[in-house]
Design a protein around this motif. Structure first.
Motif, PDB file in Angstrom:
ATOM      1  N   MET A 178       0.841  -1.164   0.000  1.00  0.00           N
ATOM      2  CA  MET A 178       0.000   0.000   0.000  1.00  0.00           C
ATOM      3  C   MET A 178       0.893   1.236   0.000  1.00  0.00           C
ATOM      4  O   MET A 178       1.895   1.291   0.697  1.00  0.00           O
ATOM      5  N   ARG A 179       0.457   2.207  -0.759  1.00  0.00           N
ATOM      6  CA  ARG A 179       1.199   3.462  -0.827  1.00  0.00           C
ATOM      7  C   ARG A 179       0.956   4.282   0.441  1.00  0.00           C
ATOM      8  O   ARG A 179      -0.081   4.152   1.086  1.00  0.00           O
ATOM      9  N   PRO A 180       1.888   5.161   0.783  1.00  0.00           N
ATOM     10  CA  PRO A 180       1.704   5.999   1.977  1.00  0.00           C
ATOM     11  C   PRO A 180       0.624   7.050   1.742  1.00  0.00           C
ATOM     12  O   PRO A 180       0.348   7.442   0.601  1.00  0.00           O
ATOM     13  N   PRO A 181       0.004   7.539   2.828  1.00  0.00           N
ATOM     14  CA  PRO A 181      -1.004   8.596   2.693  1.00  0.00           C
ATOM     15  C   PRO A 181      -0.466   9.789   1.914  1.00  0.00           C
ATOM     16  O   PRO A 181       0.711  10.139   2.018  1.00  0.00           O
ATOM     17  N   ASP A 182      -1.329  10.346   1.114  1.00  0.00           N
ATOM     18  CA  ASP A 182      -1.053  11.521   0.277  1.00  0.00           C
ATOM     19  C   ASP A 182      -0.258  11.197  -0.983  1.00  0.00           C
ATOM     20  O   ASP A 182      -0.041  12.075  -1.808  1.00  0.00           O
ATOM     21  N   ALA A 183       0.193   9.959  -1.176  1.00  0.00           N
ATOM     22  CA  ALA A 183       0.817   9.566  -2.435  1.00  0.00           C
ATOM     23  C   ALA A 183      -0.303   9.419  -3.472  1.00  0.00           C
ATOM     24  O   ALA A 183      -1.467   9.179  -3.114  1.00  0.00           O
ATOM     25  N   PRO A 184       0.013   9.569  -4.751  1.00  0.00           N
ATOM     26  CA  PRO A 184      -1.021   9.405  -5.770  1.00  0.00           C
ATOM     27  C   PRO A 184      -1.691   8.026  -5.669  1.00  0.00           C
ATOM     28  O   PRO A 184      -1.009   7.009  -5.504  1.00  0.00           O
ATOM     29  N   ASP A 185      -3.003   8.019  -5.725  1.00  0.00           N
ATOM     30  CA  ASP A 185      -3.810   6.785  -5.685  1.00  0.00           C
ATOM     31  C   ASP A 185      -3.628   5.976  -4.407  1.00  0.00           C
ATOM     32  O   ASP A 185      -3.905   4.780  -4.387  1.00  0.00           O
ATOM     33  N   TRP A 186      -3.207   6.600  -3.327  1.00  0.00           N
ATOM     34  CA  TRP A 186      -2.981   5.821  -2.114  1.00  0.00           C
ATOM     35  C   TRP A 186      -4.277   5.225  -1.580  1.00  0.00           C
ATOM     36  O   TRP A 186      -4.275   4.111  -1.047  1.00  0.00           O
ATOM     37  N   GLU A 187      -5.394   5.928  -1.751  1.00  0.00           N
ATOM     38  CA  GLU A 187      -6.660   5.399  -1.256  1.00  0.00           C
ATOM     39  C   GLU A 187      -7.087   4.157  -2.041  1.00  0.00           C
ATOM     40  O   GLU A 187      -7.707   3.257  -1.474  1.00  0.00           O
ATOM     41  N   VAL A 188      -6.742   4.093  -3.320  1.00  0.00           N
ATOM     42  CA  VAL A 188      -7.043   2.896  -4.126  1.00  0.00           C
ATOM     43  C   VAL A 188      -6.267   1.697  -3.582  1.00  0.00           C
ATOM     44  O   VAL A 188      -6.812   0.608  -3.434  1.00  0.00           O
ATOM     45  N   THR A 189      -4.996   1.916  -3.274  1.00  0.00           N
ATOM     46  CA  THR A 189      -4.194   0.812  -2.737  1.00  0.00           C
ATOM     47  C   THR A 189      -4.657   0.449  -1.331  1.00  0.00           C
ATOM     48  O   THR A 189      -4.638  -0.724  -0.960  1.00  0.00           O
ATOM     49  N   ALA A 190      -5.095   1.434  -0.559  1.00  0.00           N
ATOM     50  CA  ALA A 190      -5.622   1.158   0.777  1.00  0.00           C
ATOM     51  C   ALA A 190      -6.892   0.322   0.683  1.00  0.00           C
ATOM     52  O   ALA A 190      -7.064  -0.645   1.432  1.00  0.00           O
ATOM     53  N   ALA A 191      -7.776   0.674  -0.245  1.00  0.00           N
ATOM     54  CA  ALA A 191      -9.020  -0.077  -0.413  1.00  0.00           C
ATOM     55  C   ALA A 191      -8.737  -1.522  -0.794  1.00  0.00           C
ATOM     56  O   ALA A 191      -9.360  -2.452  -0.262  1.00  0.00           O
ATOM     57  N   SER A 192      -7.803  -1.724  -1.669  1.00  0.00           N
ATOM     58  CA  SER A 192      -7.442  -3.083  -2.083  1.00  0.00           C
ATOM     59  C   SER A 192      -6.925  -3.890  -0.890  1.00  0.00           C
ATOM     60  O   SER A 192      -7.324  -5.037  -0.681  1.00  0.00           O
ATOM     61  N   TRP A 193      -6.052  -3.291  -0.096  1.00  0.00           N
ATOM     62  CA  TRP A 193      -5.491  -3.965   1.073  1.00  0.00           C
ATOM     63  C   TRP A 193      -6.576  -4.259   2.100  1.00  0.00           C
ATOM     64  O   TRP A 193      -6.641  -5.362   2.656  1.00  0.00           O
ATOM     65  N   LEU A 194      -7.448  -3.288   2.335  1.00  0.00           N
ATOM     66  CA  LEU A 194      -8.532  -3.490   3.300  1.00  0.00           C
ATOM     67  C   LEU A 194      -9.474  -4.600   2.852  1.00  0.00           C
ATOM     68  O   LEU A 194      -9.900  -5.428   3.667  1.00  0.00           O
ATOM     69  N   LEU A 195      -9.792  -4.624   1.566  1.00  0.00           N
ATOM     70  CA  LEU A 195     -10.667  -5.686   1.054  1.00  0.00           C
ATOM     71  C   LEU A 195     -10.020  -7.066   1.206  1.00  0.00           C
ATOM     72  O   LEU A 195     -10.718  -8.053   1.444  1.00  0.00           O
ATOM     73  N   ASP A 196      -8.702  -7.134   1.102  1.00  0.00           N
ATOM     74  CA  ASP A 196      -8.010  -8.411   1.311  1.00  0.00           C
ATOM     75  C   ASP A 196      -8.153  -8.905   2.740  1.00  0.00           C
ATOM     76  O   ASP A 196      -8.080 -10.106   2.994  1.00  0.00           O
TER      77      ASP A 196
END
Length: 110
Positions: free
Chosen positions: A1-19
């Motif tokens: 997951m990308r760090p907060p405020d990095a481009p598209d970080w919320e997309v990577t966070a959502a993917s990780w959370l869904l996992d």
């Protein structure tokens, strides 16, 4: 997951959370659109796993004493202990992601 405020970080966070969540959560479009809601669902899911693991740990010896050898029971206890430790870390991680999605930022202290 990308760090907060990095481009598209919320997309990577959502993917990780869904996992981390049950597979059925993927079919709810609202959870994908509102990642902070998904984070709250994930926190509650991990906390439920922690409760189940701790209950299992407290009951496993009594539940298995008549059907399994002592070595098997102790191996089951150790498995529950390992899972409890893993979930402790996951709960902290999910909580930090939820905080970040809510706008909270932490600074490194020296």
């Amino acid at each position: 997951m990308r760090p907060p405020d990095a481009p598209d970080w919320e997309v990577t966070a959502a993917s990780w959370l869904l996992d981390l969540c049950p597979p059925d959560y993927r079919r709810f479009a609202g959870l994908r659109r509102h990642v902070v809601v998904l984070a709250r669902f994930a926190v509650l899911h991990v906390e439920a796993q922690q409760l189940a693991t701790r209950r299992g740990l407290s009951e496993i010896r009594g539940d298995l004493k008549d059907v399994a050898e002592q070595a098997v029971v102790e191996a089951a206890v150790q498995t529950f202990q390992l899972e409890d430790a893993r979930l402790l870390g996951v709960r902290r991680e999910v909580g930090l992601v939820e905080d970040a999605l809510r706008g909270r930022r932490y600074r490194v202290r020296m």
